[in-house]
Design a protein around this motif. Structure first.
Motif, short mmCIF file in Angstrom:
data_model
loop_
_atom_site.label_atom_id
_atom_site.label_comp_id
_atom_site.label_asym_id
_atom_site.label_seq_id
_atom_site.Cartn_x
_atom_site.Cartn_y
_atom_site.Cartn_z
N GLU A 224 -37.02 -8.02 -13.61
CA GLU A 224 -35.92 -8.01 -14.59
C GLU A 224 -36.03 -9.27 -15.45
O GLU A 224 -36.14 -10.36 -14.91
N VAL A 225 -36.01 -9.08 -16.76
CA VAL A 225 -36.05 -10.24 -17.67
C VAL A 225 -34.84 -10.21 -18.59
O VAL A 225 -34.58 -9.20 -19.26
N MET A 226 -34.10 -11.31 -18.65
CA MET A 226 -33.01 -11.50 -19.61
C MET A 226 -33.27 -12.78 -20.38
O MET A 226 -33.66 -13.80 -19.78
N ASN A 227 -33.04 -12.75 -21.67
CA ASN A 227 -33.25 -13.92 -22.50
C ASN A 227 -32.25 -15.04 -22.18
O ASN A 227 -32.59 -16.22 -22.19
N CYS A 228 -31.01 -14.66 -21.92
CA CYS A 228 -29.94 -15.66 -21.80
C CYS A 228 -29.82 -16.14 -20.35
O CYS A 228 -29.80 -15.31 -19.42
N LEU A 229 -29.71 -17.43 -20.16
CA LEU A 229 -29.56 -17.98 -18.81
C LEU A 229 -28.31 -17.42 -18.16
O LEU A 229 -27.22 -17.54 -18.72
N GLY A 230 -28.46 -16.78 -17.02
CA GLY A 230 -27.31 -16.17 -16.33
C GLY A 230 -27.08 -14.73 -16.75
O GLY A 230 -26.25 -14.04 -16.17
N GLY A 231 -27.77 -14.26 -17.78
CA GLY A 231 -27.62 -12.87 -18.24
C GLY A 231 -26.67 -12.75 -19.42
O GLY A 231 -26.32 -13.73 -20.08
N CYS A 232 -26.23 -11.51 -19.68
CA CYS A 232 -25.46 -11.21 -20.90
C CYS A 232 -24.08 -11.89 -20.93
O CYS A 232 -23.50 -12.02 -22.00
N VAL A 233 -23.55 -12.30 -19.77
CA VAL A 233 -22.28 -13.05 -19.77
C VAL A 233 -22.39 -14.29 -20.64
O VAL A 233 -21.41 -14.82 -21.14
N ASN A 234 -23.63 -14.76 -20.83
CA ASN A 234 -23.90 -15.96 -21.63
C ASN A 234 -24.55 -15.59 -22.96
O ASN A 234 -25.31 -16.36 -23.54
N GLY A 235 -24.25 -14.39 -23.46
CA GLY A 235 -24.87 -13.91 -24.69
C GLY A 235 -24.41 -14.69 -25.91
O GLY A 235 -23.34 -15.31 -25.91
N PRO A 236 -25.22 -14.63 -26.98
CA PRO A 236 -24.90 -15.41 -28.18
C PRO A 236 -23.68 -14.90 -28.96
O PRO A 236 -23.21 -15.59 -29.86
N GLY A 237 -23.16 -13.72 -28.59
CA GLY A 237 -21.97 -13.20 -29.27
C GLY A 237 -20.69 -13.46 -28.50
O GLY A 237 -19.61 -12.99 -28.87
N GLN A 238 -20.76 -14.20 -27.39
CA GLN A 238 -19.58 -14.53 -26.58
C GLN A 238 -18.90 -15.79 -27.14
O GLN A 238 -19.56 -16.62 -27.78
N PRO A 239 -17.60 -15.99 -26.88
CA PRO A 239 -16.97 -17.26 -27.23
C PRO A 239 -17.75 -18.41 -26.59
O PRO A 239 -18.20 -18.30 -25.45
N THR A 240 -17.93 -19.49 -27.35
CA THR A 240 -18.78 -20.58 -26.86
C THR A 240 -17.94 -21.71 -26.26
O THR A 240 -16.73 -21.80 -26.50
N HIS A 241 -18.61 -22.56 -25.52
CA HIS A 241 -17.97 -23.71 -24.87
C HIS A 241 -18.87 -24.92 -25.02
O HIS A 241 -20.05 -24.80 -25.34
N SER A 242 -18.31 -26.09 -24.77
CA SER A 242 -19.13 -27.30 -24.83
C SER A 242 -20.21 -27.22 -23.75
O SER A 242 -20.05 -26.51 -22.74
N ASP A 243 -21.30 -27.94 -23.96
CA ASP A 243 -22.38 -27.95 -22.97
C ASP A 243 -21.84 -28.32 -21.60
O ASP A 243 -22.27 -27.80 -20.58
N GLN A 244 -20.88 -29.24 -21.62
CA GLN A 244 -20.29 -29.73 -20.38
C GLN A 244 -19.61 -28.60 -19.58
O GLN A 244 -19.71 -28.52 -18.37
N ASP A 245 -18.90 -27.70 -20.30
CA ASP A 245 -18.13 -26.64 -19.64
C ASP A 245 -18.93 -25.35 -19.42
O ASP A 245 -18.54 -24.49 -18.65
N SER A 246 -20.03 -25.22 -20.16
CA SER A 246 -20.71 -23.94 -20.25
C SER A 246 -21.11 -23.36 -18.87
O SER A 246 -20.81 -22.20 -18.57
N ALA A 247 -21.74 -24.18 -18.03
CA ALA A 247 -22.24 -23.67 -16.74
C ALA A 247 -21.07 -23.15 -15.89
O ALA A 247 -21.18 -22.10 -15.23
N ARG A 248 -19.94 -23.87 -15.93
CA ARG A 248 -18.78 -23.47 -15.12
C ARG A 248 -18.23 -22.13 -15.63
O ARG A 248 -17.92 -21.23 -14.85
N VAL A 249 -18.13 -22.00 -16.96
CA VAL A 249 -17.59 -20.76 -17.54
C VAL A 249 -18.49 -19.58 -17.21
O VAL A 249 -18.01 -18.50 -16.81
N ILE A 250 -19.80 -19.78 -17.34
CA ILE A 250 -20.74 -18.69 -17.05
C ILE A 250 -20.63 -18.27 -15.58
O ILE A 250 -20.61 -17.08 -15.26
N ALA A 251 -20.50 -19.24 -14.69
CA ALA A 251 -20.37 -18.92 -13.26
C ALA A 251 -19.11 -18.09 -13.01
O ALA A 251 -19.13 -17.14 -12.22
#
Ligand code: SF4
Length: 346
Positions: A278-305
């Protein structure tokens, strides 16, 4: 008009206001756990019912779940993998539902062309089903049925050029539209999908590893006639990818899951160890897609989890009405038609 780049929300609204058109929206799994960020909900909150109510408020005539398309993808990918294994076809088979990965492979790794599954993505599959089967069942002219895909992915705007889907709206574009129309998203009362339910295996397509797990569930069922329990799947995290293994009749079926194309490059030298990747471009999969609301780099990993946990918990919940794609009555009904040729790219 299909466009690989533009925001198409105003064109979709124009179609909704055309009394000669039936406009259906299909919603990808990751949207329901991303949309709430814009409206002050906790990261990853599962807001399927409010999302559907907002779409109804915007005037869509029907709201369907793209997880139905994901179930079709699992059925077809598992069958294709099984045929490749039995007939000596090209292995490992790579998933085909992330258009960024498929475009990357076409440019950087043309030698992998025949390794990539011929299956359309879930959006491609459900759109073909709606245009070719649903229209017949509901006496609709296919030209009067308009399909808009609500996704976490801007790259899908390019993918749909070759599919039966007409428009793509991202999570962030929907959030802007809800605000523009002064819809009180927090106050909306939950609504259900209109038809074509998907299984919870389809819901986990939105997170890295979900496509693999769902397809393996179908593969195992095709081979053994049984449901694949979670504890029979051995999952091991390596530096750049994760291995998923199941054993059938003492034969180990070894697969890999990778997100992020730099990680794919690290996996490729070892690819022949696996039968399915299985290959996904976005780290963590589509939950982290480029069309999702974005967050600061600091918060991003927590939000994706949180978004990932929200999708996977819906699959673990025993109250999930349907867990396995082959148990989905909508899928059984779909296969009463000769649909397989509609579900492949060539
Ligand atoms: Fe789109 Fe990213 Fe999902 Fe690929 S992984 S389909 S690029 S959102």
């Amino acid at each position: 008009m299909k466009s690989p780049h533009r925001n198409q929300t105003s064109e979709v609204l124009k179609q909704i206001n055309d009394p000669g058109k039936t406009v259906i929206v299909i919603t990808s799994p990751a949207v329901r756990v991303g949309i709430g960020d814009t409206f002050g909900f906790a990261p990853g909150e599962f807001l399927e019912g409010k999302m559907i109510a907002a779409l109804k408020g915007l005037g869509f005539s029907q709201v369907f779940d793209t997880t139905f398309g994901a179930d079709l993808t699992s059925m077809e990918e598992a069958t294709e993998l099984r045929n490749r294994v039995k007939d000596g076809g090209k292995l490992p088979m790579f998933t085909s539902c992330c258009p960024a990965w498929v475009m990357y492979a076409n440019h950087r790794h043309p030698e992998l062309k025949d390794n990539i599954s011929t299956c359309k993505s879930p959006i491609g599959m459900i759109s073909s089903y709606l245009k070719h089967i649903y229209t017949k069942e509901h006496n609709l002219n296919p030209n009067d049925l308009i399909i808009a895909a609500l996704t976490p992915c801007t790259i899908k705007k390019m993918e749909i050029v070759d599919t039966d889907c007409d428009f793509v709206i991202t999570t962030s574009e929907l959030a802007d539209l809800i605000k523009d129309k002064s819809i009180d998203f927090r106050g909306l009362v939950d609504m259900p999908y209109d038809a074509l339910a998907g299984s919870s295996s389809g819901t986990i397509f939105g997170t890295s590893g979900g496509v693999m797990l769902s397809a393996l569930r179908v593969y195992y069922h095709l081979e053994t006639g049984n449901d694949l329990p979670d504890d029979l799947v051995s999952i091991t995290k390596e530096d750049h990818y994760t291995t998923y293994s199941i054993t059938i009749d003492s034969q180990v079926i070894k697969c890999a899951v990778v997100s992020g194309l730099p990680n794919l490059e690290k996996l490729l030298p070892a690819k022949d160890e696996f039968i399915f990747v299985e290959v996904m471009n976005c780290l963590g999969g589509c939950v982290n897609g480029p069309g999702q609301p974005t967050h600061s780099d600091q918060d991003s990993a927590r939000v994706i989890a949180h978004r990932q946990a929200s999708l996977t918990s819906s699959d673990r919940d025993n109250s999930a009405p349907i867990r396995y794609p082959y148990q989905n009555p909508a899928i059984t009904a779909a296969y009463s038609h000769d649909i397989s040729p509609l579900l492949h790219k060539h």
